[in-house]
Design a protein around this motif. Structure first.
Motif, short mmCIF file in Angstrom:
data_model
loop_
_atom_site.label_atom_id
_atom_site.label_comp_id
_atom_site.label_asym_id
_atom_site.label_seq_id
_atom_site.Cartn_x
_atom_site.Cartn_y
_atom_site.Cartn_z
N ASN A 174 1.01 -0.87 0.19
CA ASN A 174 -0.45 0.07 -0.07
C ASN A 174 1.17 1.90 -0.39
OD1 ASN A 174 -2.53 -1.90 -0.28
ND2 ASN A 174 -2.81 -1.46 2.10
N CYS A 175 1.92 1.27 1.58
CA CYS A 175 2.72 2.57 0.77
C CYS A 175 3.63 2.41 -0.98
CB CYS A 175 4.37 2.33 1.64
SG CYS A 175 3.57 2.44 3.35
N GLN A 176 3.74 1.21 -1.42
CA GLN A 176 4.16 1.68 -2.88
C GLN A 176 2.93 2.75 -3.62
OE1 GLN A 176 6.06 -1.96 -3.51
NE2 GLN A 176 7.63 -1.85 -2.39
N ASN A 177 2.49 1.98 -3.85
CA ASN A 177 0.95 2.84 -4.54
C ASN A 177 0.62 3.83 -3.89
OD1 ASN A 177 0.81 -0.52 -5.57
ND2 ASN A 177 -0.45 -0.53 -4.06
N ARG A 178 0.87 4.42 -3.33
CA ARG A 178 0.83 5.28 -2.77
C ARG A 178 1.81 6.78 -3.01
NH1 ARG A 178 0.61 4.61 3.93
NH2 ARG A 178 -1.09 3.47 4.03
N ILE A 179 1.07 7.52 -4.32
CA ILE A 179 1.91 8.80 -4.75
C ILE A 179 2.08 9.82 -4.41
CG2 ILE A 179 2.15 9.71 -6.98
CD1 ILE A 179 0.39 8.07 -8.17
N ARG A 180 1.25 10.14 -3.31
CA ARG A 180 2.19 11.34 -2.61
C ARG A 180 0.97 11.37 -1.53
NH1 ARG A 180 4.98 15.44 -5.23
NH2 ARG A 180 4.20 17.26 -3.74
N LYS A 181 1.66 12.02 -0.03
CA LYS A 181 1.42 12.26 1.19
C LYS A 181 1.70 12.98 1.75
CE LYS A 181 -0.81 8.80 4.34
NZ LYS A 181 -2.23 8.85 4.30
N ARG A 182 1.34 13.52 2.72
CA ARG A 182 2.08 15.18 3.57
C ARG A 182 2.46 14.31 4.34
NH1 ARG A 182 -2.97 17.53 7.02
NH2 ARG A 182 -3.84 18.25 4.29
N CYS A 183 3.79 14.90 4.43
CA CYS A 183 4.55 14.80 5.42
C CYS A 183 4.48 14.53 6.62
CB CYS A 183 5.84 15.61 5.89
SG CYS A 183 6.85 15.34 6.74
N TYR A 184 4.60 13.26 7.64
CA TYR A 184 4.32 13.39 9.00
C TYR A 184 4.44 14.26 9.62
CZ TYR A 184 3.50 10.29 13.29
OH TYR A 184 3.23 10.11 14.57
N TYR A 185 5.58 15.07 9.89
CA TYR A 185 6.27 15.20 10.84
C TYR A 185 5.58 17.50 10.45
CZ TYR A 185 8.42 10.99 12.01
OH TYR A 185 8.94 10.18 12.81
N CYS A 186 5.78 17.87 9.76
CA CYS A 186 5.51 19.23 9.02
C CYS A 186 4.57 19.39 9.65
CB CYS A 186 5.46 19.09 7.49
SG CYS A 186 6.68 19.11 6.15
N PRO A 187 3.68 20.56 9.69
CA PRO A 187 2.99 21.29 10.26
C PRO A 187 1.93 20.80 9.25
CG PRO A 187 4.09 22.68 9.83
CD PRO A 187 5.10 21.65 10.15
N SER A 188 0.22 21.09 9.28
CA SER A 188 -0.68 20.58 8.17
C SER A 188 -0.75 21.55 7.19
CB SER A 188 -1.93 20.50 8.89
OG SER A 188 -2.80 21.69 9.92
N GLY A 189 -0.48 23.31 8.44
CA GLY A 189 -0.76 24.52 7.27
C GLY A 189 0.08 24.24 6.26
N ARG A 190 1.36 23.72 6.18
CA ARG A 190 2.23 24.07 5.57
C ARG A 190 1.94 22.85 3.74
NH1 ARG A 190 9.13 23.17 6.38
NH2 ARG A 190 9.70 23.80 4.39
N ASP A 191 1.10 22.26 4.47
CA ASP A 191 0.58 20.58 3.55
C ASP A 191 1.98 20.23 2.72
OD1 ASP A 191 -1.02 19.23 2.71
OD2 ASP A 191 -2.10 20.94 1.15
N ARG A 192 2.74 19.98 3.18
CA ARG A 192 4.26 19.41 2.16
C ARG A 192 3.15 18.28 1.17
NH1 ARG A 192 10.12 20.22 3.70
NH2 ARG A 192 9.71 21.84 2.74
N LYS A 193 3.11 17.76 0.66
CA LYS A 193 3.11 16.38 0.26
C LYS A 193 4.53 15.85 -0.23
CE LYS A 193 -0.92 16.22 0.32
NZ LYS A 193 -2.02 17.04 -1.00
N VAL A 194 4.79 14.65 -0.12
CA VAL A 194 5.85 13.52 -0.03
C VAL A 194 5.78 12.56 -0.99
CG1 VAL A 194 7.43 15.24 1.25
CG2 VAL A 194 6.54 13.31 1.40
N SER A 195 6.77 12.14 -2.03
CA SER A 195 6.08 9.91 -2.58
C SER A 195 7.26 9.07 -1.32
CB SER A 195 6.55 10.56 -3.94
OG SER A 195 8.01 10.84 -4.41
N LYS A 196 7.86 10.37 -0.49
CA LYS A 196 9.21 9.28 0.43
C LYS A 196 8.16 8.67 1.12
CE LYS A 196 13.41 11.44 -2.49
NZ LYS A 196 14.39 12.50 -1.88
N PHE A 197 9.06 7.49 1.55
CA PHE A 197 8.51 6.88 2.96
C PHE A 197 9.13 6.06 3.79
CE2 PHE A 197 5.13 6.29 0.02
CZ PHE A 197 3.62 7.48 0.61
N CYS A 198 9.44 6.22 5.36
CA CYS A 198 10.44 5.97 6.19
C CYS A 198 10.80 4.40 5.61
CB CYS A 198 10.13 5.83 7.41
SG CYS A 198 11.30 4.83 8.56
N SER A 199 11.99 3.28 5.59
CA SER A 199 12.13 1.83 5.23
C SER A 199 11.69 1.19 6.26
CB SER A 199 13.13 1.30 4.98
OG SER A 199 14.04 2.04 5.48
#
Length: 593
Positions: free
Chosen positions: A546-571
């Motif tokens: 499921n993590c590989q199928n996700r293309i972009r997702k908001r960074c877990y540590y960034c505040p929600s107001g910044r809304d930074r979408k990423v495609s990298k996931f922790c191994s």
């Protein structure tokens, strides 16, 4: 005939002269004259009359009066007559100052404490002695029926509640009480990161609210027919099952206490009680019978008022004590109570059941004679005793113009504590030691109560039943494990927290196995609760896919107001991370594993 008529005239004239003399002479001389006349007439034949078997037996009151008359030869007749009149009450009972020759009733119970078959090893074992499987099954069945009915009415699908989920819901309710968060909104408890992570790890906030909304304790379809004869039909079955467990799990000591509890409530209820003199002006009244030394609730009666089709109950206090005492299997136990329950007829009825009684009396009670009432003439720390059959009345003066009046069938003497300066009777001291049984249970239950604001009176009784079950299970557990958690002053709080863990852990494991797609916030809450972080291999592969199928997702540590979408996931934990919150290492081909 002339002689007879003249003799009658002489008798009449003598009676008239004697009556006129009585009006002219003082009371002391009249009483002295009556005594001399009685002795001159009755003395020659007194022994023959007593030894005659044809004379009917004297009653207890007559025997007491004669005994007082025999011992009154050393006192003045005026004081004797005044003392005799002051010992008669408005209830037509005479309280002699001479104790009867009777023995004290002894108790027949052998080993007080947890009943045989109530051995426990963990807090959950002690809890299940009172919240047994039949209670859980009854609530589970009724709640599923009510939730399914409500879901079908709205065109939705009801997810059936499992037994592990219901126990976890009870565990979270107890956790709210032990943390004293009953006034905190539910969504704040589940969503605030500063709150206990056990809420979020156990179930979702929406599921907890659904369980709280649809929790039922009877079948609503048959409730109307049962309410025709019982105001408490919506909670009666669960309540009776709980009381059965309370009665059979504990053997009381030589004394129990009867008292009342007013559970505050502001909603609609047919048997709501209004008591303006108390801080909580309205609520549901429960009469409890508890052990006098160990905080344990043995039996209880919820006051429901006049039931449909019945007349108003008379002698409510007396009937309540008799109803509570029916469950006592031991003989010779003493029941301590306050002035609301105490009465002379109740003492006599309990004595017939081989039970003694000790209770306070108000000075306006019709059975209280004038000599026992508060008076300016009574000295400080003095006592008056009265004996009427098997019943003893004691009046003690703790302050001037005040009097504490007690009624007892347990004590038969005028024993005083002469070592103390206040010179209190033993009856007063025993009452002070045993009167707080119900109060101690009520205070311990309110210390970590799980009651939340509700408009449903069955939910209020459910919360109160959980509090009483905590007190009983804690007493049973500590009696068998006195060194639990070092035996400190906070062992009850630690007992509840350990019980909460045992109730919610099976639901957390079940949730992790059946829901592989849990969010990172829930997984983190599970990790903080000490749950194992490794998932089964199949679930881990599904999550990785499921993590590989996700293309972009908001960074877990960034505040929600910044809304930074990423495609990298922790191994390691599969959390989405940006370049600012991740670390990339450079490895050459020769050093790669």
């Amino acid at each position: 005939m002339r002689d007879l008529s003249s003799a009658l005239c002489v008798v009449k004239r003598t009676d008239m002269d004697f009556s006129m003399a009585c009006h002219k002479k003082p009371a002391t001389e009249v009483t002295h004259a009556l005594r001399e006349e009685y002795e001159s007439i009755a003395a020659p034949d007194l022994e023959s009359e007593v030894s005659d078997s044809g004379v009917p037996d004297l009653t207890e009151g007559q025997k007491t009066v004669l005994t007082d008359f025999e011992f009154s030869s050393e006192e003045s007749s005026d004081e004797e007559s005044e003392d005799h009149l002051s010992r008669w009450s408005k209830g037509d009972s005479y309280w002699s100052k001479y104790p009867p020759q009777s023995e004290t009733m002894t108790s027949s119970q052998s080993c007080p404490g947890p009943a045989p078959g109530s051995s426990v090893e963990t807090p959950k074992d002690a809890w299940e002695l009172f919240m047994s499987e039949n209670i859980i099954d009854e609530i589970l069945q009724c709640t599923n029926l009510g939730g399914l009915r409500a879901a079908l009415a709205k065109g939705k699908v009801w997810q059936r509640i499992t037994k592990e989920e219901l126990k976890a819901f009870i565990g979270l309710s107890l956790l709210i009480g032990v943390e004293r968060s009953c006034d905190v909104p539910i969504r704040e408890l589940f969503m605030d990161p500063l709150q206990n992570p056990l809420y979020r790890a156990t179930m979702s906030v929406g599921r907890y609210q659904d369980l709280h909304r649809f929790l039922q304790f009877d079948n609503k379809k048959t409730r109307v027919a049962r309410e025709a004869s019982d105001h408490m039909a919506a909670f009666r079955n669960v309540w009776d099952l709980f009381l059965i467990n309370c009665r059979k799990r504990f053997i009381p000591r030589d004394c129990v206490t009867v008292g009342e509890q007013l559970v505050p409530f502001q909603g609609r209820c047919k048997f709501l009680q209004h008591v303006p003199s108390r801080p909580t002006e309205s609520g549901i009244k429960i009469f409890w019978m508890c052990d006098a030394e160990v905080p344990y609730a043995i039996d209880g009666v919820i006051y429901t008022g006049r039931q449909p089709g019945e007349e108003t109950e008379e002698n409510l206090a007396e009937n309540t004590v008799l109803r509570l005492s029916n469950g006592l299997q031991q003989k010779g136990l003493n029941i301590t109570m306050d002035s609301f329950f105490t009465s002379v007829p109740l003492a006599e009825k309990l004595f017939e059941k081989s039970l003694t009684m000790l209770g306070a009396l108000h000075h306006k009670n019709p059975h209280v004679p004038p000599i026992m009432k508060p008076s300016k003439l009574r000295g400080l720390h003095t006592s008056e005793f009265g004996f009427c059959g098997k019943v003893v009345m004691v009046s003690y003066v703790p302050k001037l113009k005040k009097a504490v009046i007690l009624l007892s069938t347990m004590h038969t003497s005028k024993a005083l504590n002469e070592t103390s300066a206040k010179n209190k009777p033993e009856v007063i001291q025993y009452y002070s030691r045993t009167k707080g049984g119900v109060s101690s249970v009520r205070l311990i239950a309110e210390k970590y109560t799980c009651k939340r604001q509700t408009k449903r009176w069955p939910m209020l009784l459910w919360y109160n039943m959980l509090d009483i079950a905590i007190v009983n299970s804690y007493s049973i557990f500590i009696a068998q494990h006195p060194s639990f958690m070092g035996g400190g002053h906070n062992t009850q709080r630690l007992f509840i927290k350990e019980l909460v863990k045992e109730l919610v852990v099976p639901q957390i494991h079940r949730r992790r196995e059946e829901s592989p797609g849990l969010s990172m916030i829930i997984l983190e809450a599970m990790d903080r609760c000490g749950m194992p972080t490794s998932l089964p291999a199949v679930n881990f592969e599904l999550q990785e896919q499921n993590c590989q199928n996700r293309i972009r997702k908001r960074c877990y540590y960034c505040p929600s107001g910044r809304d930074r979408k990423v495609s990298k996931f922790c191994s390691e934990c599969s959390r989405p991370v940006c370049k600012d919150h991740s670390h990339m290492s450079v490895i050459c081909y020769q050093c790669m594993p």
